[in-house]
Design a protein around this motif. Structure first.
Motif, mmCIF file in Angstrom:
data_model
loop_
_atom_site.group_PDB
_atom_site.id
_atom_site.type_symbol
_atom_site.label_atom_id
_atom_site.label_comp_id
_atom_site.label_asym_id
_atom_site.label_seq_id
_atom_site.Cartn_x
_atom_site.Cartn_y
_atom_site.Cartn_z
ATOM 1 N N UNK A 187 -15.367 5.390 7.949
ATOM 2 C CA UNK A 187 -16.432 5.030 8.495
ATOM 3 C C UNK A 187 -16.813 3.673 8.203
ATOM 4 N N UNK A 188 -16.644 2.915 9.366
ATOM 5 C CA UNK A 188 -16.845 1.370 9.293
ATOM 6 C C UNK A 188 -15.607 0.711 9.139
ATOM 7 N N UNK A 189 -15.659 -0.618 9.019
ATOM 8 C CA UNK A 189 -14.317 -1.242 8.962
ATOM 9 C C UNK A 189 -13.802 -1.340 7.337
ATOM 10 N N UNK A 190 -12.714 -1.246 7.072
ATOM 11 C CA UNK A 190 -12.049 -1.229 5.927
ATOM 12 C C UNK A 190 -12.228 -2.662 4.994
ATOM 13 N N UNK A 191 -12.385 -2.356 3.683
ATOM 14 C CA UNK A 191 -12.859 -3.531 2.874
ATOM 15 C C UNK A 191 -11.395 -4.349 3.013
ATOM 16 N N UNK A 192 -11.535 -5.742 3.170
ATOM 17 C CA UNK A 192 -10.613 -6.647 3.665
ATOM 18 C C UNK A 192 -9.913 -7.353 2.082
ATOM 19 N N UNK A 193 -8.784 -6.778 1.979
ATOM 20 C CA UNK A 193 -7.983 -7.259 0.677
ATOM 21 C C UNK A 193 -6.536 -7.655 1.166
ATOM 22 N N UNK A 194 -5.875 -8.151 0.420
ATOM 23 C CA UNK A 194 -4.246 -8.294 0.637
ATOM 24 C C UNK A 194 -3.593 -7.071 0.617
ATOM 25 N N UNK A 195 -3.938 -6.383 -0.449
ATOM 26 C CA UNK A 195 -3.260 -4.993 -0.598
ATOM 27 C C UNK A 195 -3.549 -4.107 0.652
ATOM 28 N N UNK A 196 -4.757 -4.130 1.173
ATOM 29 C CA UNK A 196 -5.191 -3.218 2.134
ATOM 30 C C UNK A 196 -4.498 -3.772 3.525
ATOM 31 N N UNK A 197 -4.305 -5.056 3.880
ATOM 32 C CA UNK A 197 -3.482 -5.624 5.156
ATOM 33 C C UNK A 197 -2.216 -5.170 5.008
ATOM 34 N N UNK A 198 -1.428 -5.084 3.862
ATOM 35 C CA UNK A 198 -0.107 -4.856 3.842
ATOM 36 C C UNK A 198 -0.088 -3.209 3.907
ATOM 37 N N UNK A 199 -0.841 -2.582 3.387
ATOM 38 C CA UNK A 199 -0.958 -1.154 3.527
ATOM 39 C C UNK A 199 -1.125 -0.637 4.917
ATOM 40 N N UNK A 200 -1.907 -1.400 5.618
ATOM 41 C CA UNK A 200 -2.059 -1.013 7.148
ATOM 42 C C UNK A 200 -0.802 -1.231 7.924
ATOM 43 N N UNK A 201 -0.171 -2.530 7.508
ATOM 44 C CA UNK A 201 1.157 -2.997 8.488
ATOM 45 C C UNK A 201 2.187 -1.983 8.313
ATOM 46 N N UNK A 202 2.435 -1.493 6.878
ATOM 47 C CA UNK A 202 3.385 -0.437 6.569
ATOM 48 C C UNK A 202 3.512 0.793 7.414
ATOM 49 N N UNK A 203 1.914 1.316 7.618
ATOM 50 C CA UNK A 203 1.554 2.299 8.543
ATOM 51 C C UNK A 203 2.483 2.374 9.757
ATOM 52 N N UNK A 204 2.792 1.372 10.137
ATOM 53 C CA UNK A 204 3.389 1.143 11.657
ATOM 54 C C UNK A 204 4.999 1.047 11.602
ATOM 55 N N UNK A 205 5.545 0.979 10.254
ATOM 56 C CA UNK A 205 6.724 0.620 9.934
ATOM 57 C C UNK A 205 7.838 2.081 10.605
ATOM 58 N N UNK A 206 8.893 1.370 11.433
ATOM 59 C CA UNK A 206 9.737 2.294 12.146
ATOM 60 C C UNK A 206 9.263 2.721 13.413
ATOM 61 N N UNK A 207 8.178 2.333 14.030
ATOM 62 C CA UNK A 207 7.706 2.812 15.189
ATOM 63 C C UNK A 207 8.359 1.745 16.189
ATOM 64 N N UNK A 208 8.520 2.169 17.372
ATOM 65 C CA UNK A 208 9.201 1.376 18.660
ATOM 66 C C UNK A 208 8.328 0.314 18.818
ATOM 67 N N UNK A 209 9.242 -0.893 19.219
ATOM 68 C CA UNK A 209 8.739 -2.066 19.922
ATOM 69 C C UNK A 209 8.450 -1.623 21.321
ATOM 70 N N UNK A 210 7.302 -2.377 21.707
ATOM 71 C CA UNK A 210 6.880 -1.986 23.165
ATOM 72 C C UNK A 210 6.076 -3.411 23.715
ATOM 73 N N UNK A 211 6.632 -4.131 24.463
ATOM 74 C CA UNK A 211 6.331 -5.319 25.134
ATOM 75 C C UNK A 211 4.752 -4.945 25.903
ATOM 76 N N UNK A 212 3.849 -5.907 25.217
ATOM 77 C CA UNK A 212 2.554 -5.617 26.122
ATOM 78 C C UNK A 212 1.988 -4.112 25.883
ATOM 79 N N UNK A 213 2.530 -3.357 24.996
ATOM 80 C CA UNK A 213 1.893 -1.917 24.767
ATOM 81 C C UNK A 213 2.479 -1.052 25.635
ATOM 82 N N UNK A 214 3.667 -1.549 26.253
ATOM 83 C CA UNK A 214 4.732 -0.550 27.015
ATOM 84 C C UNK A 214 4.861 0.527 25.942
ATOM 85 N N UNK A 215 5.217 1.833 26.473
ATOM 86 C CA UNK A 215 5.736 2.953 25.836
ATOM 87 C C UNK A 215 4.842 3.512 24.751
#
Length: 348
Positions: free
Chosen positions: A189-217
């Motif tokens: 509910x609302x934006x997440x608090x901005x911290x270094x740890x939170x940025x990395x946590x968010x990035x790792x939630x996408x690990x292993x997902x397919x690359x898609x140029x311009x949002x393809x696939x």
């Protein structure tokens, strides 16, 4: 010719010095295109990954301003938050008044998708809402208590957030429907608090997902990976990697820097900083056992053991969000990522 037909469909002659605009929302996942066509255009017939006409993807409930329409009215040229281009008219719902459009844009409270993606449930009663997909960082207004009935589409709202979703009514006009997001979903509910740890946590939630140029696939490329990582905290980054490096923050130039100077800078940077060279952007992770690491969405890297007759490094496909050492080589030049970086950015 092909391009002459496209130019005719663009109907540029109809653009005046001052033009009436319309305010709309996307009603489903769609694409912003360079030209008003869905044809998959590549510079190699064997290429199934890179559509040269693909600018970016739009999720549902994204605000746009319609600046122009194609000759046959099937495409709209729009300005979105991060990009401009052509969108199929059937994927947009147009507000009757600016105030309606703006009120939804400013609605509070709202949910933010904090998982890699969120799907609405299957819905036979409102098929236009069924299994809509929202990507990380998407902002979805919550319905207020007085708007929520005891039953919606033959389902109780118990255990769910109730959100308002734009839909397309008669004649393409903007309407809203209520939909459910289970409380167990990875949302905030609302934006997440901005911290270094939170940025990395968010990035790792996408690990292993397919690359898609311009949002393809239904996927992300390097810039949308970075954009979505930061969108959860309320930052609206541009679409393209070069433009992302122009946003406010602590900036460092690495043009002309030698290896030692680059290493010294990296050791001062905190995790989550954005590293850039023309055509690619990455999130810095840190140093481990004399190697510097990033997480990024990457299509290919260069195989330093194999080159073609012109000395160009042969590409090795990755097409994923992955962790890489900066000793990884670029696709064509074979240059180390470490030595290719031209700038770094800390968003503060």
């Amino acid at each position: 010719s092909f391009y002459d037909d496209l130019l005719q469909e663009m109907d540029i002659k109809k653009i005046k010095g001052v033009n009436q605009v319309q305010f709309a929302y996307s009603i489903r996942g769609t694409s912003i295109r360079s030209f008003p066509t869905e044809l998959f255009i590549t510079d190699d017939p064997a290429d199934n990954d890179f559509d040269l006409f693909q600018e970016t993807a739009l999720g549902p409930a994204e605000p746009v301003i319609i600046l122009h329409q194609s000759k046959r009215g099937k495409w709209c040229f729009v300005q979105a938050s991060c990009c401009s281009g052509w969108v199929p008219a059937v994927d947009l719902a147009v507000a009757a008044a600016f105030e309606t459009w703006f009120a939804y844009l400013q609605a509070d409270p709202f949910l933010v998708v904090s998982g890699s993606r969120l799907w609405l449930g299957y819905n036979t009663y409102s098929p236009e809402l069924s299994e809509l997909e929202f990507m990380m960082g998407a902002r979805i207004p919550l319905a207020v208590r007085d708007e929520i009935p005891r039953v919606i589409d033959n389902q109780s709202p118990d255990g769910c957030y109730v959100v308002k979703i734009p839909v397309r009514g008669t004649g393409g006009r903007l309407l809203f429907k209520l939909a459910f997001v289970p409380c167990v979903s990875d949302v905030s509910i609302g934006y997440l608090p901005y911290t270094t740890k939170a940025v990395i946590k968010q990035a790792f939630k996408m690990q292993g997902e397919r690359y898609g140029w311009g949002g393809l696939f239904h996927s992300r490329d390097c810039s949308s990976f970075v954009r979505d990582s930061y969108r959860c905290f309320g930052f609206q980054l541009p679409r393209n990697s070069g433009e992302q490096m122009l946003i406010p923050g602590q900036k460092y130039s690495l043009d002309g820097a030698d290896r030692q100077e680059r290493q010294r800078l990296l050791e001062q940077l905190r995790a989550g900083a954005i590293l850039y060279f023309p055509g690619h952007v990455m999130l810095y992770l840190g140093k481990h056992r004399e190697e510097y690491y990033v997480i990024h969405a990457i299509a290919y890297y260069g195989d330093q053991r194999k080159r073609d007759a012109d000395g160009i490094y042969l590409p090795v496909p990755l097409n994923t969000v992955t962790i890489s050492p900066l000793s990884l080589r670029r696709r064509r030049s074979g240059k180390e990522l470490l030595m290719a970086i031209t700038s770094a950015l800390k968003i503060e």
